[in-house]
Design an enzyme around this catalytic site. Structure first.
Site, short mmCIF file in Angstrom:
data_model
loop_
_atom_site.label_atom_id
_atom_site.label_comp_id
_atom_site.label_asym_id
_atom_site.label_seq_id
_atom_site.Cartn_x
_atom_site.Cartn_y
_atom_site.Cartn_z
N LYS A 75 10.71 -1.82 -8.55
CA LYS A 75 9.54 -2.68 -8.37
C LYS A 75 9.96 -4.12 -8.06
O LYS A 75 9.30 -4.81 -7.27
CB LYS A 75 8.66 -2.65 -9.63
CG LYS A 75 7.99 -1.32 -9.90
CD LYS A 75 6.94 -1.00 -8.84
CE LYS A 75 6.24 0.32 -9.12
NZ LYS A 75 5.37 0.27 -10.30
N GLY A 124 -1.76 -2.52 -6.73
CA GLY A 124 -2.76 -1.74 -7.45
C GLY A 124 -2.39 -1.49 -8.89
O GLY A 124 -2.93 -0.57 -9.52
N ILE A 138 0.82 -1.20 0.00
CA ILE A 138 0.00 0.00 0.00
C ILE A 138 0.86 1.26 0.00
O ILE A 138 1.82 1.37 0.76
CB ILE A 138 -0.98 0.00 1.20
CG1 ILE A 138 -2.00 1.13 1.05
CG2 ILE A 138 -0.24 0.06 2.53
CD1 ILE A 138 -3.25 0.93 1.86
N CYS A 150 -12.41 15.96 15.18
CA CYS A 150 -13.02 14.88 14.39
C CYS A 150 -13.77 13.99 15.36
O CYS A 150 -13.67 14.15 16.58
CB CYS A 150 -11.98 14.09 13.59
SG CYS A 150 -10.85 13.12 14.60
#
Length: 482
Positions: free
Chosen positions: A265, A287, A184, A456
């Protein structure tokens, strides 16, 4: 308050033993979350569906939110449950609930029935439909394309009058599929690909290669925690952070410019494979989409895949960017991704779109792989539930305020949807709404002679945003916790 939860249809094509196991897991997942978020709400497994009941409507909105955001559910029926004597009693109850709904409109009646009764489903539909038609003069029956469909279920001796039908997330219950490790970055693609595997029933652990320092890591932790909290909080998952700066430095120093992107990568996949093997995880999730950037051509993806034995899953491989962004908006990760920096794209000035194996191996021969191994060895592993605790520990200098003076400004940093749903109104105190994803760029434009309190719902986002502002040199920031 009563909800009838219908599992996804794919669950029912499984063998009897697998179907029972899937529904038991769904029941356990729901009970785990609902018991944490509510009080007095029961979850009951009825074999082919799950019932969720509460003595009052106090936790109705919270419960419905859980049910519509939990993987494995096709739809949720919000019902009024009662007993009945006969068909006429059913008609009278339907009339009481639907009289105003069908006035001046065309309608039809649709029934689902389980159990032994002295009438069939079609007979009941005709009886109730005829009664409604006679009792409401302005209404008329239309069996095809009616304006209103009156729906209810008869289950043995219970009548379930359907108040509303809510669409579920679909997919399989979380934990019915094997765990995966999502690489991620916090951008649109990795957030959406993580969500798709949560939806499909996998516990998604998060692996972050840090190329941008503390601010980048905080941002990625925010989106990872958001995905877990909203869609997968019944699972215990890990957040793993690897400092990749030394690896990037080694690549920049020793590798030819055109090969840098593909080699970076390949290093990601090598490191991901090492971490996955350590924790017994079979698959890596990325992704990547075909042709989106130079490293994502078929040739380059094949060379990237070859460096690890781990299965590499690319749920977005054929998606258009626009469709990815649309889904990110729908699931709530768009706002995070908008402000998330992409550091990988600057690695090559003239990247190759068709790498050659021999050239890659020649360039990688210059690379000191002990640097990669050391980076993975030093990886920081944490329970994703501890991100909230860490936000408090990392920012001890962020003062928490519960009482307000007249000279402060409260910044409501929730999303526009949250702010609209529960507006923050404080007597005698200025409240300004700046969504968290705009705070970094907008805060400098504010009057810096004033003191600002960030607000919040849970205090997690406000603490993390306060830490970011303080790291950027602002000292007039505190957190408002009423």
């Amino acid at each position: 308050m009563k909800f009838i939860v219908k599992p996804h249809p794919e669950v029912f094509v499984k063998s009897d033993s697998v179907r029972k196991r899937f529904i038991r897991i769904l029941e356990s997942n729901l009970r785990s979350i609902i018991q944490r978020e509510t009080k007095g709400v029961e979850v009951i497994n009825r074999r082919d569906h799950i019932e969720v009941t509460g003595l009052s409507d106090e936790y109705r909105d919270v419960t419905l939110s859980v049910l519509t955001q939990t993987p494995g559910i096709h739809h949720v029926l919000e019902v009024k449950q009662s007993g009945f004597k006969d068909m006429h009693d059913i008609f009278e109850q339907c009339l009481e609930m639907n009289r105003e709904v069908i006035e001046g409109k065309t309608f039809c009646v649709r029934v689902k029935r389980r159990g032994n009764h002295d009438f069939t489903s079609i007979e009941l539909e005709r009886y109730v439909g005829g009664g409604l038609n006679q009792s409401v003069e302005s209404a008329s029956v239309r069996l095809k394309n009616p304006e209103v469909t009156v729906k209810f279920e008869v289950a043995n001796d219970k009548l379930n009058l359907i108040i509303a039908r809510h669409k579920g997330l679909g997919g399989f219950p979380l934990g019915t599929q094997e765990d995966v490790l999502s690489l991620i970055s916090g951008g649109f693609d990795s957030g959406v690909s993580s969500y798709l595997h949560i939806k499909r029933g996998s516990k998604v652990h998060y692996l972050f290669f840090n190329l941008g320092g503390p601010a980048h890591e905080i941002g990625v932790k925010q989106v990872s925690h958001f995905l877990w909290k909203k869609y997968g909080s019944s699972a215990k998952v890990k957040f793993i952070s690897v400092d990749f700066d030394p690896v990037v430095a080694e690549i920049l120093e020793k590798v030819d410019d055109g090969q840098m992107g593909v080699i970076l990568k390949r290093m990601f996949m090598r490191a991901g494979g090492m971490v996955a093997e350590k924790f017994g995880i079979e698959g890596l999730v990325t992704g990547e989409a075909l042709g989106q950037v130079s490293s994502q051509t078929l040739t380059n993806l094949r060379h990237i895949d070859n460096v690890t034995d781990s299965l590499i899953l690319r749920p977005l491989i054929n998606w258009d960017k626009e469709d990815i962004i649309d889904l990110a908006r729908e699931i709530g990760t768009e706002d995070f991704a908008k402000t998330m920096p992409e550091y990988c794209g600057v690695i090559s000035k003239k990247p190759t779109v068709k790498a050659v194996k021999e050239k890659l191996e020649k360039e990688e021969a210059k690379f000191d792989f002990s640097v990669l191994e050391q980076a993975v060895y030093n990886a920081r592993v944490m329970d994703i539930r501890d991100i909230e605790k860490e936000s408090q520990e990392q920012a001890p200098e962020v003062e928490m305020v519960s009482e307000l003076g007249s000279d402060v400004v409260v910044l409501d940093i929730r999303s526009a949807e949250e702010e609209d749903e529960k507006p923050l109104e404080l007597d005698g105190v200025e409240v300004t709404h700046i969504p968290f994803f705009k705070l970094a760029t907008k805060f400098g434009d504010l009057d810096q002679s004033k003191e600002y309190l960030l607000y919040c719902e849970r205090g997690v986002m406000s603490r993390l945003q306060a830490l970011l502002l303080i790291e950027n040199g602002y000292k007039n920031v505190k957190v408002y916790r009423p």
